[in-house]
Design a protein around this motif. Structure first.
Motif, PDB file in Angstrom:
ATOM      1  N   LEU A  52       0.835  -1.201   0.000  1.00  0.00           N
ATOM      2  CA  LEU A  52       0.000   0.000   0.000  1.00  0.00           C
ATOM      3  C   LEU A  52       0.865   1.245   0.000  1.00  0.00           C
ATOM      4  O   LEU A  52       0.593   2.195  -0.744  1.00  0.00           O
ATOM      5  CB  LEU A  52      -0.933  -0.012   1.212  1.00  0.00           C
ATOM      6  CG  LEU A  52      -1.784   1.242   1.419  1.00  0.00           C
ATOM      7  CD1 LEU A  52      -2.674   1.511   0.212  1.00  0.00           C
ATOM      8  CD2 LEU A  52      -2.627   1.120   2.691  1.00  0.00           C
ATOM      9  N   THR A  68      -8.548   4.949  -4.073  1.00  0.00           N
ATOM     10  CA  THR A  68      -9.420   4.333  -3.064  1.00  0.00           C
ATOM     11  C   THR A  68      -9.057   2.863  -2.949  1.00  0.00           C
ATOM     12  O   THR A  68      -8.999   2.151  -3.954  1.00  0.00           O
ATOM     13  CB  THR A  68     -10.902   4.466  -3.455  1.00  0.00           C
ATOM     14  OG1 THR A  68     -11.245   5.854  -3.547  1.00  0.00           O
ATOM     15  CG2 THR A  68     -11.807   3.808  -2.417  1.00  0.00           C
ATOM     16  N   SER A  71      -9.785  -2.090   2.203  1.00  0.00           N
ATOM     17  CA  SER A  71      -8.913  -2.593   3.260  1.00  0.00           C
ATOM     18  C   SER A  71      -9.584  -3.650   4.137  1.00  0.00           C
ATOM     19  O   SER A  71      -8.962  -4.656   4.493  1.00  0.00           O
ATOM     20  CB  SER A  71      -8.449  -1.418   4.121  1.00  0.00           C
ATOM     21  OG  SER A  71      -7.677  -1.854   5.204  1.00  0.00           O
ATOM     22  N   LEU A  91      -4.093  -1.125  10.439  1.00  0.00           N
ATOM     23  CA  LEU A  91      -4.613   0.194  10.094  1.00  0.00           C
ATOM     24  C   LEU A  91      -4.043   1.241  11.038  1.00  0.00           C
ATOM     25  O   LEU A  91      -3.586   2.308  10.601  1.00  0.00           O
ATOM     26  CB  LEU A  91      -6.138   0.207  10.157  1.00  0.00           C
ATOM     27  CG  LEU A  91      -6.781   1.582   9.937  1.00  0.00           C
ATOM     28  CD1 LEU A  91      -6.537   2.072   8.510  1.00  0.00           C
ATOM     29  CD2 LEU A  91      -8.288   1.539  10.234  1.00  0.00           C
ATOM     30  N   VAL A 111     -11.747   7.940   5.328  1.00  0.00           N
ATOM     31  CA  VAL A 111     -12.041   6.543   5.639  1.00  0.00           C
ATOM     32  C   VAL A 111     -13.538   6.369   5.495  1.00  0.00           C
ATOM     33  O   VAL A 111     -14.323   7.057   6.165  1.00  0.00           O
ATOM     34  CB  VAL A 111     -11.575   6.156   7.059  1.00  0.00           C
ATOM     35  CG1 VAL A 111     -11.907   4.696   7.335  1.00  0.00           C
ATOM     36  CG2 VAL A 111     -10.075   6.396   7.214  1.00  0.00           C
ATOM     37  N   ILE A 143      -9.672   5.167   2.238  1.00  0.00           N
ATOM     38  CA  ILE A 143      -9.525   3.801   2.735  1.00  0.00           C
ATOM     39  C   ILE A 143     -10.915   3.278   3.086  1.00  0.00           C
ATOM     40  O   ILE A 143     -11.597   3.847   3.943  1.00  0.00           O
ATOM     41  CB  ILE A 143      -8.605   3.748   3.959  1.00  0.00           C
ATOM     42  CG1 ILE A 143      -7.221   4.319   3.613  1.00  0.00           C
ATOM     43  CG2 ILE A 143      -8.475   2.317   4.476  1.00  0.00           C
ATOM     44  CD1 ILE A 143      -6.308   4.480   4.820  1.00  0.00           C
TER      45      ILE A 143
END
Length: 252
Positions: A52, A68, A71, A91, A111, A143
């Protein structure tokens, strides 16, 4: 109350550029990467975080404005608790380690997904990362964490229904207006959606937003993904013709 319509610059119009403005990625294959090396699945997730980092850097270098990444899905709660906790921890580690650098480099972090049910320290870190980068505009990293597209659309419909009950007329809600109820409001739809690991499905990711996205499936596990793969994706994207249901110029 009525929400503002989506800005016109988020709606495709006229010839599309050779390079995608927004790329979305389903980061798949961490577990298989680890298993193929006789390593614990956690090792695959750790290497996935490194992939990532590489991809975020590469996307900025290649002129992509929005990235985008998928996750953690709402379905991932079915995994063993130890693995779920590991994903939460990754995370946190990613944001804690990279937040200052991303902020200084002009990256805005969002997020999307459901916040309810997240551990308090994770929810607090998510809020902090969004607040501290809200004024950044150079690059946009979204994310999707504890996210599922059907859940997103359902929540949007429920919010719309509440507004209707409060007096909004049906004719005041257009397709563009409904998008403002989605988690991704204010973000253009992805031009290109990539999935790694050789699987050929989008797994409840950005179902509304990806209606006209170009799809690419790479037979590479996510921990091995890097700038060369992203460059190949952009090359293949440039060969596509995006018509959004219209007829190609000069077609019979």
């Amino acid at each position: 109350m009525v929400r503002a319509a989506v800005p016109s610059d988020l709606v495709p119009a006229g010839p599309q550029p050779a390079a995608p403005r927004h790329v979305a990625i389903i980061m798949d294959g961490n577990g298989r990467w680890a298993t193929s090396r006789s390593l614990p699945r956690t090792a695959g997730h750790e290497r996935g975080v490194e992939a990532l980092r590489r991809t975020v850097e590469a996307a900025g270098d290649l002129g992509i404005e929005y990235l985008t990444v998928f996750s953690f899905s709402t379905e991932n709660w079915r995994r063993p608790a130890s693995e779920v906790n590991m994903l939460f921890g990754l995370l946190k580690a990613y944001v804690q380690r990279d937040l200052a650098r991303l902020k200084n480099e002009g990256v805005r972090i969002r997020v999307i997904g459901v916040r309810d049910g997240l551990p308090p320290d994770v929810a607090e870190l998510v809020q902090k990362s969004e607040a501290e980068t809200r004024e950044n505009h150079k690059f946009n990293l979204t994310i999707a964490f504890n996210y599922g597209a059907r859940d997103e659309i359902l929540r949007a419909a429920q919010a719309y229904a509440r507004d209707v009950k409060a007096g909004v007329r049906d004719e005041q809600i257009t397709e563009a207006g409904f998008q403002e109820y989605l988690d991704t409001h204010g973000i253009p739809d992805p031009d290109l959606l990539i999935r790694t690991s050789g699987e050929f499905r989008i797994s409840n990711f950005l179902l509304w937003q990806a209606a006209y996205s170009e799809l690419l499936f790479f037979d590479v596990l996510w921990p091995d993904f890097g700038k060369a793969h992203l460059e190949e994706a952009l090359r293949r994207y440039a060969e596509r013709e995006r018509r959004y249901g219209a007829v190609a110029p000069g077609a019979g």
